[in-house]
Scaffold this motif. Structure first.
Motif, PDB file in Angstrom:
ATOM      1  N   LYS A  30     -20.842   7.418  -5.705  1.00  0.00           N
ATOM      2  CA  LYS A  30     -19.400   7.578  -5.800  1.00  0.00           C
ATOM      3  C   LYS A  30     -18.771   7.565  -4.408  1.00  0.00           C
ATOM      4  O   LYS A  30     -19.286   8.186  -3.479  1.00  0.00           O
ATOM      5  N   ILE A  31     -17.666   6.848  -4.289  1.00  0.00           N
ATOM      6  CA  ILE A  31     -16.926   6.747  -3.040  1.00  0.00           C
ATOM      7  C   ILE A  31     -15.626   7.524  -3.191  1.00  0.00           C
ATOM      8  O   ILE A  31     -14.835   7.256  -4.107  1.00  0.00           O
ATOM      9  N   LYS A  32     -15.411   8.502  -2.311  1.00  0.00           N
ATOM     10  CA  LYS A  32     -14.157   9.253  -2.315  1.00  0.00           C
ATOM     11  C   LYS A  32     -13.173   8.567  -1.372  1.00  0.00           C
ATOM     12  O   LYS A  32     -13.530   8.202  -0.244  1.00  0.00           O
ATOM     13  N   VAL A  33     -11.954   8.377  -1.828  1.00  0.00           N
ATOM     14  CA  VAL A  33     -10.962   7.631  -1.070  1.00  0.00           C
ATOM     15  C   VAL A  33      -9.677   8.457  -0.958  1.00  0.00           C
ATOM     16  O   VAL A  33      -9.141   8.915  -1.977  1.00  0.00           O
ATOM     17  N   THR A  43     -17.039   4.387  -8.460  1.00  0.00           N
ATOM     18  CA  THR A  43     -18.482   4.286  -8.670  1.00  0.00           C
ATOM     19  C   THR A  43     -18.934   2.857  -8.405  1.00  0.00           C
ATOM     20  O   THR A  43     -18.402   1.912  -8.981  1.00  0.00           O
ATOM     21  N   ILE A  44     -19.914   2.700  -7.506  1.00  0.00           N
ATOM     22  CA  ILE A  44     -20.441   1.369  -7.196  1.00  0.00           C
ATOM     23  C   ILE A  44     -21.963   1.387  -7.281  1.00  0.00           C
ATOM     24  O   ILE A  44     -22.590   2.436  -7.178  1.00  0.00           O
ATOM     25  N   PRO A  45     -22.583   0.222  -7.463  1.00  0.00           N
ATOM     26  CA  PRO A  45     -24.046   0.165  -7.564  1.00  0.00           C
ATOM     27  C   PRO A  45     -24.713   0.362  -6.208  1.00  0.00           C
ATOM     28  O   PRO A  45     -24.151   0.034  -5.161  1.00  0.00           O
ATOM     29  N   ASP A  46     -25.925   0.888  -6.247  1.00  0.00           N
ATOM     30  CA  ASP A  46     -26.744   1.082  -5.058  1.00  0.00           C
ATOM     31  C   ASP A  46     -28.076   0.359  -5.281  1.00  0.00           C
ATOM     32  O   ASP A  46     -28.913   0.818  -6.059  1.00  0.00           O
ATOM     33  N   PHE A  47     -28.245  -0.772  -4.603  1.00  0.00           N
ATOM     34  CA  PHE A  47     -29.445  -1.589  -4.788  1.00  0.00           C
ATOM     35  C   PHE A  47     -30.490  -1.335  -3.693  1.00  0.00           C
ATOM     36  O   PHE A  47     -31.437  -2.116  -3.555  1.00  0.00           O
ATOM     37  N   SER A  48     -30.327  -0.261  -2.929  1.00  0.00           N
ATOM     38  CA  SER A  48     -31.208  -0.043  -1.778  1.00  0.00           C
ATOM     39  C   SER A  48     -32.674   0.084  -2.171  1.00  0.00           C
ATOM     40  O   SER A  48     -33.568  -0.263  -1.396  1.00  0.00           O
ATOM     41  N   ALA A  49     -32.948   0.591  -3.350  1.00  0.00           N
ATOM     42  CA  ALA A  49     -34.337   0.768  -3.788  1.00  0.00           C
ATOM     43  C   ALA A  49     -34.751  -0.234  -4.856  1.00  0.00           C
ATOM     44  O   ALA A  49     -35.832  -0.119  -5.435  1.00  0.00           O
ATOM     45  N   ALA A  50     -33.914  -1.215  -5.126  1.00  0.00           N
ATOM     46  CA  ALA A  50     -34.202  -2.180  -6.195  1.00  0.00           C
ATOM     47  C   ALA A  50     -35.179  -3.249  -5.724  1.00  0.00           C
ATOM     48  O   ALA A  50     -35.211  -3.611  -4.546  1.00  0.00           O
ATOM     49  N   CYS A 215     -15.301  -6.788 -15.391  1.00  0.00           N
ATOM     50  CA  CYS A 215     -16.518  -6.180 -14.852  1.00  0.00           C
ATOM     51  C   CYS A 215     -16.274  -4.730 -14.438  1.00  0.00           C
ATOM     52  O   CYS A 215     -15.131  -4.310 -14.256  1.00  0.00           O
ATOM     53  N   GLU A 216     -17.365  -3.985 -14.273  1.00  0.00           N
ATOM     54  CA  GLU A 216     -17.297  -2.598 -13.832  1.00  0.00           C
ATOM     55  C   GLU A 216     -18.334  -2.358 -12.749  1.00  0.00           C
ATOM     56  O   GLU A 216     -19.432  -2.893 -12.807  1.00  0.00           O
ATOM     57  N   GLN A 217     -17.964  -1.524 -11.791  1.00  0.00           N
ATOM     58  CA  GLN A 217     -18.871  -1.103 -10.724  1.00  0.00           C
ATOM     59  C   GLN A 217     -19.361  -2.307  -9.930  1.00  0.00           C
ATOM     60  O   GLN A 217     -20.486  -2.781 -10.071  1.00  0.00           O
ATOM     61  N   LEU A 267     -11.123  -0.213  -3.585  1.00  0.00           N
ATOM     62  CA  LEU A 267     -11.054   0.000  -2.145  1.00  0.00           C
ATOM     63  C   LEU A 267     -11.346  -1.321  -1.445  1.00  0.00           C
ATOM     64  O   LEU A 267     -12.395  -1.935  -1.673  1.00  0.00           O
ATOM     65  N   ILE A 268     -10.418  -1.754  -0.581  1.00  0.00           N
ATOM     66  CA  ILE A 268     -10.593  -2.944   0.247  1.00  0.00           C
ATOM     67  C   ILE A 268     -10.505  -2.469   1.695  1.00  0.00           C
ATOM     68  O   ILE A 268      -9.455  -1.972   2.115  1.00  0.00           O
ATOM     69  N   GLU A 269     -11.584  -2.585   2.441  1.00  0.00           N
ATOM     70  CA  GLU A 269     -11.558  -2.029   3.794  1.00  0.00           C
ATOM     71  C   GLU A 269     -12.339  -2.879   4.787  1.00  0.00           C
ATOM     72  O   GLU A 269     -13.290  -3.579   4.440  1.00  0.00           O
ATOM     73  N   ASN A 270     -11.869  -2.825   6.055  1.00  0.00           N
ATOM     74  CA  ASN A 270     -12.557  -3.451   7.185  1.00  0.00           C
ATOM     75  C   ASN A 270     -12.777  -4.945   6.983  1.00  0.00           C
ATOM     76  O   ASN A 270     -13.815  -5.484   7.367  1.00  0.00           O
ATOM     77  N   CYS A 271     -11.801  -5.602   6.383  1.00  0.00           N
ATOM     78  CA  CYS A 271     -11.912  -7.041   6.120  1.00  0.00           C
ATOM     79  C   CYS A 271     -11.072  -7.829   7.115  1.00  0.00           C
ATOM     80  O   CYS A 271     -10.073  -7.331   7.649  1.00  0.00           O
TER      81      CYS A 271
END
Length: 453
Positions: A30-33, A43-50, A215-217, A267-271
């Motif tokens: 979860k990202i707090k903004v 809520t976004i996916p985390d593929f770091s361990a996939a 789509c979601e997440q 959230l759109i950031e640092n683009c």
């Protein structure tokens, strides 16, 4: 083994073999903004361990478009079953359309380029998409995800479009105009979307580069995007989205950078944006489509972005019939070579309906502006003014627009509001908003209630 044990094992096997076992789970975070309104966590996916699925292991060979396209498709199918990352290794990989699925991260390694074919036939069969706020079946977006959950595009590489054919489709000849007129009338008459096929010899409706549709997440992170047939990143009827650290360069016709449309919690950031149209264009459907789908774009935060060229830093509309609310733009800048029209432009007309409520700009800097810092126009119709008559008249209430700590070097005006006499714009507040050199009157307003500067 007891009869009961055998029965239990058989039942488990039946569940797995028939698809009723628990679906693949991708870790999420979860990202707090921070925002000047109640902003839900994203809520976004985390593929770091996939697990990873390299396309070369599925037969991809540089220079062979067919093998590359098939390998990417097969790798996505395999990754979706257990949740995983499809890796595009270094090199230039010519491909047809890519259709993402749930639980898949399309990852471009450093030095990798996905080069999308310029042949329109490579984006058939037609898919459920949209054109300027009207739903239809059209050429597939180059990267397309439909009804997917936990989906991402990441990496240090780039996606790029061959433009030879799409460039020929930039002009809007009479046959094209008649096609979009027909689509507009189909939507107005309530024709089912499945019957609105826009792929023929004359419509030439260019596809979006990237579209997340229902789509979601969703996560889009770090990639470079070069060239685009149409809108670059289209977030359509989707929610829980983070787009960060992407670099967009696209100077074709209608090349917006990011188009959130009827989408929420973003959230759109640092683009970095350098394109032929608006950096971020927030929309919510055109006329009957927005009224039918009744899904506003809301809870959108744009921060720490740089715009090097284009029309507006942020545009609201003109397709906004589903409504737009709760938009925050923070700590953004238009570069010294940018020659924008406005920093914020809100546009609608007597046919759109919908609403605009709660747009906040804070700490934004610019150099030269062709027009001004804030523009609001309630009579923007473009080609539609003469293409089709007004069939249903619905005005757009616009209210609660707040700009603080905004500075630009040169432009025509600070604010220009062309409101509607029957429904004035309400509650516009500018604080510490400066334009060093204004070539016209700084404030040019008509039909505005409660304007404070």
């Amino acid at each position: 083994m007891t009869y009961k044990s055998i029965f239990t094992l058989s039942f488990i096997f039946l569940l797995v073999s028939t698809g009723f076992a628990q679906e693949t789970k991708i870790k999420t975070k979860k990202i707090k903004v921070e925002a000047p309104f109640s902003m839900p966590d994203i809520t976004i996916p985390d593929f770091s361990a996939a697990p990873t699925f390299d396309i070369t292991e599925f037969g991809a060979t540089i220079g062979d478009k067919e093998r590359i396209s098939n390998a990417i498709s097969n790798a996505i199918a395999a990754a979706s079953k257990q949740g995983g990352t499809v890796v595009i290794p270094a090199g230039e990989w010519l491909t047809k359309k890519i259709h993402l699925r749930s639980n898949v991260n399309l990852h471009l390694a450093k030095g990798a380029t996905l080069l999308f074919s310029g042949d329109p036939e490579d984006y058939l069969p037609a898919v459920f998409s949209s054109w300027e706020g009207l739903e239809c079946y059209n050429y597939s977006p180059l990267i397309y995800a439909f009804e997917a959950k936990n989906v991402a595009i990441t990496g240090e590489g780039e996606i790029k479009a061959e433009m030879e054919v799409w460039k020929k489709w930039f002009p809007r000849p009479q046959a094209h105009m008649e096609s979009i007129k027909r689509l507009y009338n189909w939507a107005q008459d309530g024709l089912p979307v499945t019957e609105r096929n826009m792929v023929n010899d004359t419509s030439n409706l260019r596809p979006q580069f990237v579209q997340f549709n229902r789509c979601e997440q969703v996560l889009v992170e770090n990639i470079k995007i070069r060239n685009s047939p149409f809108w670059t990143v289209h977030l359509y009827l989707s929610k829980d989205i983070v787009v960060r650290n992407i670099d967009v360069y696209a100077h074709g016709h209608n090349n917006d950078g990011i188009d959130p449309e009827m989408s929420q919690n973003i959230l759109i950031e640092n683009c970095i944006f350098d394109q032929g149209d608006d950096a971020v264009a927030i929309k919510s459907g055109r006329n009957p489509e927005g009224w039918r789908l009744k899904t506003p774009s809301k809870n959108i935060v744009i921060r720490n972005c740089i715009m090097n060229d284009g029309h507006q830093l942020v545009a609201i509309g003109s397709e906004l019939s589903g409504g737009i609310e709760n938009v925050s733009v923070q700590h953004c800048e238009a570069g010294p070579k940018a020659n924008l029209m406005h920093l914020l432009f809100i546009k609608t007309n007597e046919r759109m309906g919908g609403y605009v409520n709660g747009i906040y700009f804070n700490d934004v800097k610019a150099h030269n502006l062709k027009d001004g810092i804030l523009g609001i126009d309630t009579d923007v119709l473009y080609q539609w003014r003469t293409l089709v008559p007004t069939k249903v008249k619905k005005l757009t209430p616009i209210q609660n627009i707040q700009l603080t700590n905004i500075h630009a070097e040169q432009g025509k005006f600070i604010v220009k509001i062309n409101g509607n006499a029957a429904l004035p714009v309400k509650n516009v507040f500018l604080e510490n908003v400066t334009l060093k050199k204004a070539t016209e009157k700084e404030v040019q307003n008509s039909y505005v209630d409660d304007f404070r500067f």
